[in-house]
Design a protein around this motif. Sequence first.
Motif, PDB file in Angstrom:
ATOM      1  N   ILE A 149       0.845  -1.188   0.000  1.00 42.83           N
ATOM      2  CA  ILE A 149       0.000   0.000   0.000  1.00 42.83           C
ATOM      3  C   ILE A 149       0.884   1.243   0.000  1.00 42.83           C
ATOM      4  O   ILE A 149       1.780   1.375   0.824  1.00 42.83           O
ATOM      5  N   ASN A 150       0.622   2.149  -0.928  1.00 46.37           N
ATOM      6  CA  ASN A 150       1.412   3.374  -1.023  1.00 46.37           C
ATOM      7  C   ASN A 150       0.769   4.466  -0.170  1.00 46.37           C
ATOM      8  O   ASN A 150      -0.387   4.816  -0.378  1.00 46.37           O
ATOM      9  N   ARG A 151       1.529   5.002   0.783  1.00 40.10           N
ATOM     10  CA  ARG A 151       1.014   6.083   1.643  1.00 40.10           C
ATOM     11  C   ARG A 151       1.420   7.458   1.114  1.00 40.10           C
ATOM     12  O   ARG A 151       1.056   8.470   1.683  1.00 40.10           O
ATOM     13  N   TYR A 152       2.189   7.499   0.035  1.00 40.77           N
ATOM     14  CA  TYR A 152       2.525   8.749  -0.652  1.00 40.77           C
ATOM     15  C   TYR A 152       3.173   9.791   0.258  1.00 40.77           C
ATOM     16  O   TYR A 152       2.973  10.987   0.071  1.00 40.77           O
ATOM     17  N   ALA A 153       3.953   9.352   1.237  1.00 44.93           N
ATOM     18  CA  ALA A 153       4.547  10.295   2.192  1.00 44.93           C
ATOM     19  C   ALA A 153       5.530  11.245   1.504  1.00 44.93           C
ATOM     20  O   ALA A 153       5.391  12.466   1.597  1.00 44.93           O
ATOM     21  N   SER A 154       6.519  10.695   0.824  1.00 40.23           N
ATOM     22  CA  SER A 154       7.528  11.552   0.184  1.00 40.23           C
ATOM     23  C   SER A 154       6.926  12.330  -0.984  1.00 40.23           C
ATOM     24  O   SER A 154       7.290  13.488  -1.220  1.00 40.23           O
ATOM     25  N   GLU A 155       5.988  11.698  -1.723  1.00 39.82           N
ATOM     26  CA  GLU A 155       5.347  12.391  -2.838  1.00 39.82           C
ATOM     27  C   GLU A 155       4.576  13.625  -2.348  1.00 39.82           C
ATOM     28  O   GLU A 155       4.614  14.680  -2.979  1.00 39.82           O
ATOM     29  N   THR A 156       3.879  13.463  -1.232  1.00 37.05           N
ATOM     30  CA  THR A 156       3.106  14.576  -0.678  1.00 37.05           C
ATOM     31  C   THR A 156       4.011  15.735  -0.293  1.00 37.05           C
ATOM     32  O   THR A 156       3.725  16.900  -0.595  1.00 37.05           O
ATOM     33  N   VAL A 157       5.109  15.421   0.377  1.00 36.31           N
ATOM     34  CA  VAL A 157       6.075  16.451   0.779  1.00 36.31           C
ATOM     35  C   VAL A 157       6.630  17.164  -0.452  1.00 36.31           C
ATOM     36  O   VAL A 157       6.727  18.394  -0.485  1.00 36.31           O
ATOM     37  N   VAL A 212      -8.498   1.628  12.953  1.00 38.10           N
ATOM     38  CA  VAL A 212      -7.856   0.389  13.378  1.00 38.10           C
ATOM     39  C   VAL A 212      -8.631  -0.761  12.764  1.00 38.10           C
ATOM     40  O   VAL A 212      -9.755  -1.067  13.169  1.00 38.10           O
ATOM     41  N   GLU A 213      -8.037  -1.398  11.771  1.00 38.50           N
ATOM     42  CA  GLU A 213      -8.675  -2.528  11.102  1.00 38.50           C
ATOM     43  C   GLU A 213      -7.598  -3.359  10.418  1.00 38.50           C
ATOM     44  O   GLU A 213      -6.485  -2.884  10.180  1.00 38.50           O
ATOM     45  N   ASP A 214      -7.927  -4.580  10.083  1.00 38.37           N
ATOM     46  CA  ASP A 214      -6.934  -5.496   9.527  1.00 38.37           C
ATOM     47  C   ASP A 214      -6.354  -5.025   8.197  1.00 38.37           C
ATOM     48  O   ASP A 214      -5.205  -5.316   7.884  1.00 38.37           O
ATOM     49  N   ARG A 215      -7.146  -4.281   7.421  1.00 38.65           N
ATOM     50  CA  ARG A 215      -6.652  -3.819   6.118  1.00 38.65           C
ATOM     51  C   ARG A 215      -5.822  -2.538   6.230  1.00 38.65           C
ATOM     52  O   ARG A 215      -5.272  -2.065   5.240  1.00 38.65           O
ATOM     53  N   GLN A 220      -0.646  -4.151   8.149  1.00 36.78           N
ATOM     54  CA  GLN A 220      -0.055  -4.938   7.070  1.00 36.78           C
ATOM     55  C   GLN A 220       1.435  -4.655   6.892  1.00 36.78           C
ATOM     56  O   GLN A 220       2.080  -5.220   6.022  1.00 36.78           O
ATOM     57  N   SER A 221       1.963  -3.785   7.717  1.00 32.51           N
ATOM     58  CA  SER A 221       3.333  -3.311   7.524  1.00 32.51           C
ATOM     59  C   SER A 221       4.402  -4.301   7.962  1.00 32.51           C
ATOM     60  O   SER A 221       5.558  -4.181   7.580  1.00 32.51           O
ATOM     61  N   GLY A 222       4.017  -5.268   8.794  1.00 30.07           N
ATOM     62  CA  GLY A 222       4.993  -6.238   9.281  1.00 30.07           C
ATOM     63  C   GLY A 222       5.685  -5.812  10.558  1.00 30.07           C
ATOM     64  O   GLY A 222       6.534  -6.536  11.083  1.00 30.07           O
ATOM     65  N   TYR A 223       5.336  -4.645  11.103  1.00 33.00           N
ATOM     66  CA  TYR A 223       5.985  -4.143  12.319  1.00 33.00           C
ATOM     67  C   TYR A 223       5.267  -4.569  13.596  1.00 33.00           C
ATOM     68  O   TYR A 223       5.805  -4.418  14.686  1.00 33.00           O
TER      69      TYR A 223
END
Length: 311
Positions: A149-157, A212-215, A220-223
């Motif tokens: 899943i792309n959270r677009y963090a760097s793109e947004t900045v 807060v949900e499974d999706r 899903q990040s593995g952390y």
Amino acid sequence: MDNAKQELSVEVARLYYQSDYSQQQIASQLGISRPTISRLLKYAKEKGYVTINIVDPFADLDKLAYQLKEKYGLSDVRVVLSPKDDYASIKKYISKLAAEYLEETVRSGDIIGVSAGTTMYEVAKRVTSQNVKEVEVVQLQGSITHSKINRYASETVSILAEAFQAVPRYLPLPLIFDNCNIKQIVEKDSHIKDTLEMGIQANIAIFTVSMVEDRALLFQSGYLDEEEKTILRQRSVGDICSHFFDENGEICDKQIDNRTMAISLNTLKEKEKSILVAGGEHKVKAIKGALKGTIANILITDQYTAKRLLE
């Protein structure tokens, strides 16, 4: 004569206002002139047989904004009119309003802190080029995950920095570290330390809230292991900048939070402008928690969400 005129004026009014006949159609049907139809409609209004109410949806938005300000002690609230009560439509319209809010708010010398998330990405894309100087845009949370899943963090900045002719500051780190000791070591790096400090110094912070949900990305990040996920499902209503909080806006698990690479919720509370951009029925609990915890002092939302927050 008066009774006949009254009855005729009511009949004309019914045809015109209820049946949507044109004045010419009414004139043809009743066998009288069009100017007479116009005079009868005016007569019906004067006699009070016809009353016209104008519903201004924007006046209702102002009322909702005022009520939200009063209920949650906010410094500003902007409510946008969404044509549909579905998340895709709501996100589109609140993102546009948030972009306009930034355009009217940001001044030369400001530091803008921004969270990750698709809502923030949509906001950034809608900001038009501004004539300001010495503005800086800083990422408020880590962005590296094992999720697709792309959270677009760097793109947004990057997009916001271009719009405000600003210097972009990125935080290319995991959202959550394996343990707090590793996080503390990384924070000592001079570049990382400077970026984190800029996030603290930012006078404007704009962010959204996640459920807060499974999706969800963080699930899903593995952390997070299964035990930690269970704890968050039981205690948390949402997260802001990867910090999970309860219905009162309080951190719900200190151990997980100590491993999180992001500006703290307490720091967000101290901002001159701490802007929460969020909407949708599925996010109401999370938004309520954030507002109860005074994490944000400015809210940008839609009319459907606003009404639910007032219930």
